[in-house]
Scaffold this motif. Structure first.
Motif, PDB file in Angstrom:
ATOM      1  N   PHE A 216      -2.171 -17.183   6.132  1.00 17.57           N
ATOM      2  CA  PHE A 216      -1.292 -16.125   5.647  1.00 17.57           C
ATOM      3  C   PHE A 216      -1.315 -14.990   6.654  1.00 17.57           C
ATOM      4  CE2 PHE A 216      -2.877 -18.336   1.966  1.00 17.57           C
ATOM      5  CZ  PHE A 216      -1.767 -18.460   1.148  1.00 17.57           C
ATOM      6  N   ARG A 217      -0.211 -14.262   6.697  1.00 19.32           N
ATOM      7  CA  ARG A 217      -0.183 -12.970   7.380  1.00 19.32           C
ATOM      8  C   ARG A 217       0.138 -11.948   6.302  1.00 19.32           C
ATOM      9  NH1 ARG A 217       3.434 -13.525  11.486  1.00 19.32           N
ATOM     10  NH2 ARG A 217       1.767 -14.413  12.748  1.00 19.32           N
ATOM     11  N   ALA A 218      -0.764 -11.007   6.128  1.00 25.13           N
ATOM     12  CA  ALA A 218      -0.574  -9.927   5.162  1.00 25.13           C
ATOM     13  C   ALA A 218       0.047  -8.749   5.902  1.00 25.13           C
ATOM     14  CB  ALA A 218      -1.900  -9.529   4.536  1.00 25.13           C
ATOM     15  N   HIS A 219       1.130  -8.204   5.344  1.00 24.91           N
ATOM     16  CA  HIS A 219       1.819  -7.038   5.897  1.00 24.91           C
ATOM     17  C   HIS A 219       1.620  -5.890   4.914  1.00 24.91           C
ATOM     18  CE1 HIS A 219       4.279  -9.407   8.811  1.00 24.91           C
ATOM     19  NE2 HIS A 219       4.037 -10.356   7.936  1.00 24.91           N
ATOM     20  N   GLY A 220       1.274  -4.703   5.421  1.00 30.85           N
ATOM     21  CA  GLY A 220       1.052  -3.618   4.487  1.00 30.85           C
ATOM     22  C   GLY A 220       1.154  -2.242   5.099  1.00 30.85           C
ATOM     23  N   ASN A 221       1.069  -1.282   4.189  1.00 31.64           N
ATOM     24  CA  ASN A 221       1.062   0.144   4.521  1.00 31.64           C
ATOM     25  C   ASN A 221      -0.058   0.802   3.744  1.00 31.64           C
ATOM     26  OD1 ASN A 221       3.706   0.404   6.042  1.00 31.64           O
ATOM     27  ND2 ASN A 221       4.364  -0.574   4.144  1.00 31.64           N
ATOM     28  N   GLU A 222      -0.681   1.784   4.375  1.00 35.21           N
ATOM     29  CA  GLU A 222      -1.732   2.549   3.711  1.00 35.21           C
ATOM     30  C   GLU A 222      -1.460   4.037   3.905  1.00 35.21           C
ATOM     31  OE1 GLU A 222      -5.763  -0.055   4.143  1.00 35.21           O
ATOM     32  OE2 GLU A 222      -5.094   1.003   5.937  1.00 35.21           O
ATOM     33  N   ASN A 223      -1.795   4.803   2.890  1.00 39.20           N
ATOM     34  CA  ASN A 223      -1.777   6.261   2.966  1.00 39.20           C
ATOM     35  C   ASN A 223      -3.197   6.734   2.716  1.00 39.20           C
ATOM     36  OD1 ASN A 223       1.101   6.529   3.245  1.00 39.20           O
ATOM     37  ND2 ASN A 223       1.222   5.871   1.118  1.00 39.20           N
ATOM     38  N   TRP A 224      -3.712   7.542   3.647  1.00 45.79           N
ATOM     39  CA  TRP A 224      -5.100   7.994   3.595  1.00 45.79           C
ATOM     40  C   TRP A 224      -5.148   9.517   3.492  1.00 45.79           C
ATOM     41  CZ3 TRP A 224      -6.677   5.392   8.832  1.00 45.79           C
ATOM     42  CH2 TRP A 224      -6.658   4.001   8.722  1.00 45.79           C
ATOM     43  N   VAL A 225      -6.118  10.019   2.729  1.00 51.87           N
ATOM     44  CA  VAL A 225      -6.426  11.452   2.665  1.00 51.87           C
ATOM     45  C   VAL A 225      -7.913  11.605   2.967  1.00 51.87           C
ATOM     46  CG1 VAL A 225      -6.449  13.542   1.249  1.00 51.87           C
ATOM     47  CG2 VAL A 225      -4.645  11.826   0.911  1.00 51.87           C
ATOM     48  N   PHE A 226      -8.248  12.545   3.849  1.00 51.81           N
ATOM     49  CA  PHE A 226      -9.624  12.744   4.284  1.00 51.81           C
ATOM     50  C   PHE A 226     -10.175  14.073   3.776  1.00 51.81           C
ATOM     51  CE2 PHE A 226      -7.783   9.775   7.182  1.00 51.81           C
ATOM     52  CZ  PHE A 226      -8.805   8.873   7.427  1.00 51.81           C
ATOM     53  N   ASP A 227     -11.504  14.110   3.568  1.00 51.16           N
ATOM     54  CA  ASP A 227     -12.150  15.373   3.251  1.00 51.16           C
ATOM     55  C   ASP A 227     -12.428  16.120   4.560  1.00 51.16           C
ATOM     56  OD1 ASP A 227     -14.537  14.330   4.357  1.00 51.16           O
ATOM     57  OD2 ASP A 227     -15.613  14.323   2.448  1.00 51.16           O
ATOM     58  N   ALA A 228     -12.990  17.310   4.456  1.00 50.64           N
ATOM     59  CA  ALA A 228     -13.214  18.155   5.637  1.00 50.64           C
ATOM     60  C   ALA A 228     -14.217  17.554   6.615  1.00 50.64           C
ATOM     61  CB  ALA A 228     -13.683  19.544   5.201  1.00 50.64           C
ATOM     62  N   LEU A 229     -15.081  16.630   6.131  1.00 54.65           N
ATOM     63  CA  LEU A 229     -16.085  16.014   6.994  1.00 54.65           C
ATOM     64  C   LEU A 229     -15.602  14.721   7.645  1.00 54.65           C
ATOM     65  CD1 LEU A 229     -19.275  16.614   4.826  1.00 54.65           C
ATOM     66  CD2 LEU A 229     -18.584  17.824   6.911  1.00 54.65           C
ATOM     67  N   GLY A 230     -14.358  14.315   7.373  1.00 57.30           N
ATOM     68  CA  GLY A 230     -13.801  13.134   8.011  1.00 57.30           C
ATOM     69  C   GLY A 230     -13.978  11.837   7.242  1.00 57.30           C
ATOM     70  N   TYR A 231     -14.422  11.916   5.980  1.00 60.32           N
ATOM     71  CA  TYR A 231     -14.542  10.729   5.133  1.00 60.32           C
ATOM     72  C   TYR A 231     -13.245  10.541   4.357  1.00 60.32           C
ATOM     73  CZ  TYR A 231     -19.536  10.909   6.073  1.00 60.32           C
ATOM     74  OH  TYR A 231     -20.752  10.929   6.702  1.00 60.32           O
ATOM     75  N   MET A 232     -12.860   9.292   4.147  1.00 57.95           N
ATOM     76  CA  MET A 232     -11.623   9.018   3.418  1.00 57.95           C
ATOM     77  C   MET A 232     -11.876   9.195   1.920  1.00 57.95           C
ATOM     78  SD  MET A 232      -9.062   5.736   3.594  1.00 57.95           S
ATOM     79  CE  MET A 232      -9.278   5.584   5.359  1.00 57.95           C
ATOM     80  N   ALA A 233     -11.108  10.094   1.319  1.00 56.44           N
ATOM     81  CA  ALA A 233     -11.252  10.392  -0.099  1.00 56.44           C
ATOM     82  C   ALA A 233     -10.275   9.590  -0.958  1.00 56.44           C
ATOM     83  CB  ALA A 233     -11.063  11.887  -0.345  1.00 56.44           C
ATOM     84  N   VAL A 234      -9.110   9.284  -0.403  1.00 54.70           N
ATOM     85  CA  VAL A 234      -8.072   8.559  -1.143  1.00 54.70           C
ATOM     86  C   VAL A 234      -7.451   7.520  -0.216  1.00 54.70           C
ATOM     87  CG1 VAL A 234      -5.889   8.758  -2.398  1.00 54.70           C
ATOM     88  CG2 VAL A 234      -7.566  10.609  -2.530  1.00 54.70           C
ATOM     89  N   ARG A 235      -7.244   6.325  -0.767  1.00 55.70           N
ATOM     90  CA  ARG A 235      -6.581   5.244  -0.020  1.00 55.70           C
ATOM     91  C   ARG A 235      -5.618   4.535  -0.958  1.00 55.70           C
ATOM     92  NH1 ARG A 235      -7.551  -0.340   0.214  1.00 55.70           N
ATOM     93  NH2 ARG A 235      -6.771  -1.327   2.104  1.00 55.70           N
ATOM     94  N   HIS A 236      -4.352   4.499  -0.592  1.00 55.54           N
ATOM     95  CA  HIS A 236      -3.326   3.754  -1.325  1.00 55.54           C
ATOM     96  C   HIS A 236      -2.827   2.660  -0.403  1.00 55.54           C
ATOM     97  CE1 HIS A 236      -2.986   6.611  -4.634  1.00 55.54           C
ATOM     98  NE2 HIS A 236      -3.083   7.559  -3.720  1.00 55.54           N
ATOM     99  N   ALA A 237      -2.925   1.388  -0.842  1.00 56.99           N
ATOM    100  CA  ALA A 237      -2.502   0.269  -0.004  1.00 56.99           C
ATOM    101  C   ALA A 237      -1.510  -0.614  -0.742  1.00 56.99           C
ATOM    102  CB  ALA A 237      -3.710  -0.563   0.421  1.00 56.99           C
ATOM    103  N   SER A 238      -0.399  -0.889  -0.089  1.00 60.14           N
ATOM    104  CA  SER A 238       0.607  -1.837  -0.576  1.00 60.14           C
ATOM    105  C   SER A 238       0.629  -2.991   0.413  1.00 60.14           C
ATOM    106  CB  SER A 238       1.979  -1.177  -0.652  1.00 60.14           C
ATOM    107  OG  SER A 238       1.948  -0.103  -1.571  1.00 60.14           O
TER     108      SER A 238
END
Length: 159
Positions: A104-126
């Motif tokens: 399979f080849r999976a195709h997708g998009n992600e939206n990321w939000v980071f905190d002030a220290l550079g850690y990802m706080a929110v991830r939305h993946a389709s």
């Protein structure tokens, strides 16, 4: 609670630093190491991955362990779409095969939000999976390793 060290690059992101953050994420995911990958997220991270909703690093690690137990031969390429001060949007493709050998080849998009220290706080993946035949595979570096620097990205591959 002890504050975590910064995970550079940190917001606000320049384009160059956002691209670096995307490549770091790609390299970590290609390692297929759930514990390593989970450390890039805040302890209380919130995810939507396809139709699953996850909360916290522990759930992320369990999810990734399950994911990589069935997605064999996993190889991923991420490419920046756009960025803001503390946000990055990416598109990606990954190739994998199931226990029966179907690729399979999976195709997708992600939206990321980071905190002030550079850690990802929110991830939305389709993500959508498309069956492919082995001759149509495009990702051929050793499994479990980072994509080589000279391997084409999504745009160069026409994806």
């Amino acid at each position: 609670m002890t504050e975590q060290p910064a995970r550079a690059p940190v917001p606000p992101f320049s384009r160059e630093m956002a691209i670096k953050k995307v490549r770091m994420a790609e390299d970590a995911w290609n390692s297929r190491d759930p514990a390593r990958v989970a450390l890039a997220y805040t302890p209380d991270t919130r995810w939507r991955n396809r139709s699953e909703f996850l909360n916290g690093r522990a759930e992320v690690e369990v999810f990734l362990t399950r994911k990589w137990s069935t997605e064999n031969g996993y190889r991923l390429i991420k490419e920046i779409w756009c960025h803001g001060d503390d946000r990055i949007a990416v598109r990606f493709c990954y190739e994998w095969h199931d226990a029966d050998g179907q690729w399979f080849r999976a195709h997708g998009n992600e939206n990321w939000v980071f905190d002030a220290l550079g850690y990802m706080a929110v991830r939305h993946a389709s993500i959508n999976d498309v069956p492919i035949v082995p001759k149509d595979r495009l990702f051929h570096w050793p499994e479990g390793t980072a994509r080589p620097d000279d391997h084409p990205g999504l745009t160069e591959l026409g994806l």
